[in-house]
Each structure stands twice: as C-alpha cells, then as structure tokens.
Design an enzyme around this catalytic site. Structure first.
Site, mmCIF file in Angstrom:
data_model
loop_
_atom_site.group_PDB
_atom_site.id
_atom_site.type_symbol
_atom_site.label_atom_id
_atom_site.label_comp_id
_atom_site.label_asym_id
_atom_site.label_seq_id
_atom_site.Cartn_x
_atom_site.Cartn_y
_atom_site.Cartn_z
ATOM 1 N N ARG A 250 30.184 36.887 4.901
ATOM 2 C CA ARG A 250 30.742 36.589 6.223
ATOM 3 C C ARG A 250 30.634 35.090 6.488
ATOM 4 N NH1 ARG A 250 27.788 41.324 6.744
ATOM 5 N NH2 ARG A 250 29.010 43.150 7.408
ATOM 6 N N LYS A 277 24.510 40.561 9.807
ATOM 7 C CA LYS A 277 25.078 41.321 10.917
ATOM 8 C C LYS A 277 24.394 42.666 11.070
ATOM 9 C CE LYS A 277 29.459 43.204 12.614
ATOM 10 N NZ LYS A 277 30.909 43.355 12.372
ATOM 11 N N HIS A 339 37.137 35.744 7.316
ATOM 12 C CA HIS A 339 36.855 37.148 7.049
ATOM 13 C C HIS A 339 37.894 37.762 6.124
ATOM 14 C CE1 HIS A 339 35.748 41.336 7.827
ATOM 15 N NE2 HIS A 339 34.643 40.886 8.400
ATOM 16 N N ARG A 342 37.045 38.664 2.530
ATOM 17 C CA ARG A 342 36.324 39.919 2.297
ATOM 18 C C ARG A 342 37.296 41.074 2.101
ATOM 19 N NH1 ARG A 342 31.165 40.320 3.813
ATOM 20 N NH2 ARG A 342 31.365 42.271 4.997
ATOM 21 N N HIS A 365 28.013 46.130 3.936
ATOM 22 C CA HIS A 365 28.398 47.056 4.986
ATOM 23 C C HIS A 365 27.244 48.014 5.265
ATOM 24 C CE1 HIS A 365 33.019 46.532 4.392
ATOM 25 N NE2 HIS A 365 32.485 45.606 5.175
ATOM 26 N N TYR A 375 16.580 49.918 2.272
ATOM 27 C CA TYR A 375 15.942 49.707 0.973
ATOM 28 C C TYR A 375 16.919 49.518 -0.176
ATOM 29 C CZ TYR A 375 11.879 51.410 3.529
ATOM 30 O OH TYR A 375 10.888 51.569 4.452
#
Length: 410
Positions: A250, A277, A339, A342, A365, A375
C-alpha cells in the site's frame, strides 16, 4: 434650561481650544475635545454614592448614534445594580479568554492527551486531517462560538472535493475535540452531537481504484522510468513508484518505510503491525530489482530514520499526494493510482496460476479468522519470495517490449 443635544453637524464644526472642553449630550454622555483635535466619548455615572467615568472610544471611530447606544446599554447595566466599569472589565477578560480558546488551540490540548496510547502514524494522520479540513475554516474563532450549522457547512466542503469517505471521520474527530472542551467547561454543548451524519452528508460509495489494463502497463512502467528526466520530478519519487510496482504494498506502507525495517543483507523488509492497515506484521522478500532500489535509496536517505522523508520536514514522511501527483504529471490522471499496482499484480498473478493464498498473503489482506491471521504473515515465505521475483522479472520483460511473457513458476 435643559442642555441642547449634540448633532453630527455641530460635532463636525467644533474647533479645538487651548484647553480640553467637554460637550454634553445628556444622561451622562459627553464628548471631550482635546487641544490636538482628538475627540473622545465619556460616560459619567454614580455607583454606590461615588462619581465614576467610562471612556467610550473616540469620534468618529464611534459615531454619535453608536455612542448613545453604548450609553443606553451601560444605563441598563447600572439599573440592574451592577457597576458598568467592573462589568465591562469582566466582559473584556472573558473575551480575551475566549479568543485564546480557539478550536485549533483546544484541539492541540485534546490531541496531546488523546495520542498517548496511539501509534505515531495514526496520531499524525488524525492531526493532519484537522489541519487540512477544519483549521483553515475556523482560524481565530473561539471554540464556544462554533455552531452545529457552521460545523456542518465546513465538513460539507469535503463533498465538494469528492472526499465523502472523510466526512464521518472528520465529524467524529471534531466531536471528540468539542467533547473535551465541554469537559473542560469551555463550552456548554457539543455541536457535533446535533449533526446526523446520515442526513447531513452524502453517503460514501466505494469506487474501484483506478488502474491501467495489463496491455497499458508496459507504457506506464517506461513512463515511470523516465520520471524526473523530461518531466519535472525527483529521483526519490521515481524510486517510490518503481517500488510500488515491484512490491505492490500500500502507498501508506511505502512512504512510511523506516530504515530499521529493512535488512539489505538478507533482502527482507519487515513492516510492523502498527503500520499495517490490518494491524498484522508483514514481510516483503525483496526481489533483486527491489533490493537494488533500496540500495540506491540508502545512498540518498540512509542517514535518516525514514526511507521517504518529506522534502520540507524530513522528520515527517513524504506526502501521500507526491506519488499520485507524479502519476498525474505522467498523464495518468483518473487512469492510475498507487493502489492500482496492487490490483494489477493480483489480476495478473491469478491469471498466471499462482496460488490464491500466496497472493492474498503478499497483498496483506485480512482473513475472516483474525486469530489465525495474526500468525500466518510469515507463511509461504519462500514461494512468495519466488513469486515476487518472477513478478519483477515479468515487469522488466514487458517494459523492455516483450509482447507476451508467461511468468515462470519454480
């Protein structure tokens, strides 16, 4: 015999005398004319058995009509049992206090307390939101004088900039500032709570981020490589755009990059959770191309904390607008955003058969299962590294003019 009231024509015809002379207008109001020609209004009255006098500024700054209105107001104060002189002194003090308590000043106090448990990036972003959208419109207005109508009008200006996604966030921040002012007894009500965001502001409609097609991508990459040569720009901006293409992080994650996150020897960029984010740490295994860019960046900004410092304020990050405006100058206004890199990477990598899980992890995401997502940021690290290298090679290939290149999977 009653004294004759003053008139404008009489006052204009007055000639200064060698000594001060007063001209009465009745009910305690008089005009004092000094030898130098200065004319000052005076109001004389008695309070608690003592004779007192108040100065009501000079003529013609204060006209005859205004002087009489001021006198009548002072008479009402006197009739209510208060000393007009003391009353005016207190009003003056309250006015000075109110002027010191501007929205910006109180917002500064609120922000200092509020940011204690916030990340520096988030705190800076919220303050910048006020700087851009609120402060220019309130300036020196005391916070207690800002009405719901005035606040709504200010925030509605965001709609004129097509920034509808920002209206509710700005309103919420303002509400916190006003709430702090109410708590500090600087005002009685919070004007933001009287604004219904659903009724006052246009709904925000999510839009797909603008991006070029795969067919248009080669020309864009070549244009970026030339940025700063024929087009006015800087090397730092060009390198930033190139990294967006190679890493598809990003824009905010890129411009906030710090040198302590990057290990050039291992070729790893580890972005901490507080800068992401989705608030999960993120790992970017650097392709040879991305690593070469970071090595060049080290020559430019390696002595600073930030990889992309602001040109005017090096302790702050490069502006988010720097990269988007660079794309505008290259002719991609309404065609491409930061963006957008992406979206292009996701589309092409999926088309080339790379596993969906690898792509989603590299895009950082969020997963529905937040427990597991905390994790798995390091999962599939090696295949993701190979995917990023294959992606970088693909970009270099189409940029060089190859018509069709299949990304080779290891």
């Amino acid at each position: 015999m009653a004294s004759k009231l003053l008139t404008d024509s009489f006052i204009k015809a007055i000639k200064p005398l060698p000594t001060p002379k007063g001209y009465s207008d009745g009910d305690g109001l008089s005009l004092l004319v000094l030898p130098n020609g200065v004319m000052s209004w005076r109001y004389r009255y008695r309070y608690a058995g003592k004779a007192k006098m108040l100065s009501l500024k000079s003529y013609p700054e204060v006209t005859l009509k205004q002087a009489r209105e001021n006198r009548d107001e002072l008479k009402k104060i006197l009739q209510s049992g208060k000393d007009p002189s003391l009353f005016r002194q207190q009003a003056s003090k309250e006015k000075i206090k109110a002027q010191a308590n501007t929205f910006e000043a109180i917002a500064g106090e609120w922000h200092e307390r509020w940011k204690a448990d916030k990340t520096p990036e988030h705190a800076e972003r919220v303050w910048r939101r006020l700087e851009l959208n609120i402060f220019p419109h309130v300036q020196n207005i005391p916070i207690s004088e800002i009405t719901p109508k005035a606040l709504k009008g200010i925030i509605q200006k965001l709609e004129d900039r097509d920034a509808t996604s920002m209206t509710r966030r700005v309103l919420n921040t303002c509400s916190q500032v006003f709430g702090f002012a109410v708590h500090e007894e600087l005002m009685d009500i919070n004007p933001a709570t009287n604004i219904d965001a659903k009724l006052a502001f246009k709904p925000h409609v999510e839009k797909n981020f603008k991006r070029v097609s795969a067919k248009e991508l080669p020309a864009l990459l070549r244009a970026i490589d030339g940025y700063g040569d024929e087009v006015a720009g800087t090397e730092l901006t060009r390198l930033g755009l190139q990294l967006l293409a190679y890493t598809f992080v990003r824009t905010s994650e890129l411009i906030g990059a710090r040198w302590d996150e990057i290990d050039l020897k291992k070729g790893i960029w580890q972005i901490p959770a507080e800068r992401m984010k989705m608030r999960n740490p993120h790992i970017v295994k650097l392709s040879k191309q991305a690593l070469a860019i970071f090595e060049r960046l080290q020559d430019i900004t390696g002595g600073r904390d930030l990889v992309f410092p602001n040109a005017k304020s090096p302790k702050k990050t490069m502006s988010n607008n720097t990269l988007i405006y660079a794309l505008y100058r290259l002719g991609y206004h309404s065609k491409m955003t930061g963006h957008g890199f992406r979206g292009i990477a996701s589309t092409i990598l999926h088309e080339q058969g790379f596993p969906h899980a690898h792509i989603e992890l590299q895009l950082a995401h969020s997963e529905k299962d937040k427990v597991s997502s905390a994790y798995n940021y390091a999962e599939y690290l090696e295949p993701r590294a190979k995917m990023l290298q294959a992606w970088a090679d693909y970009l270099d290939g189409i940029k060089a003019g190859a018509e069709v290149i299949n990304i080779k999977q290891a």
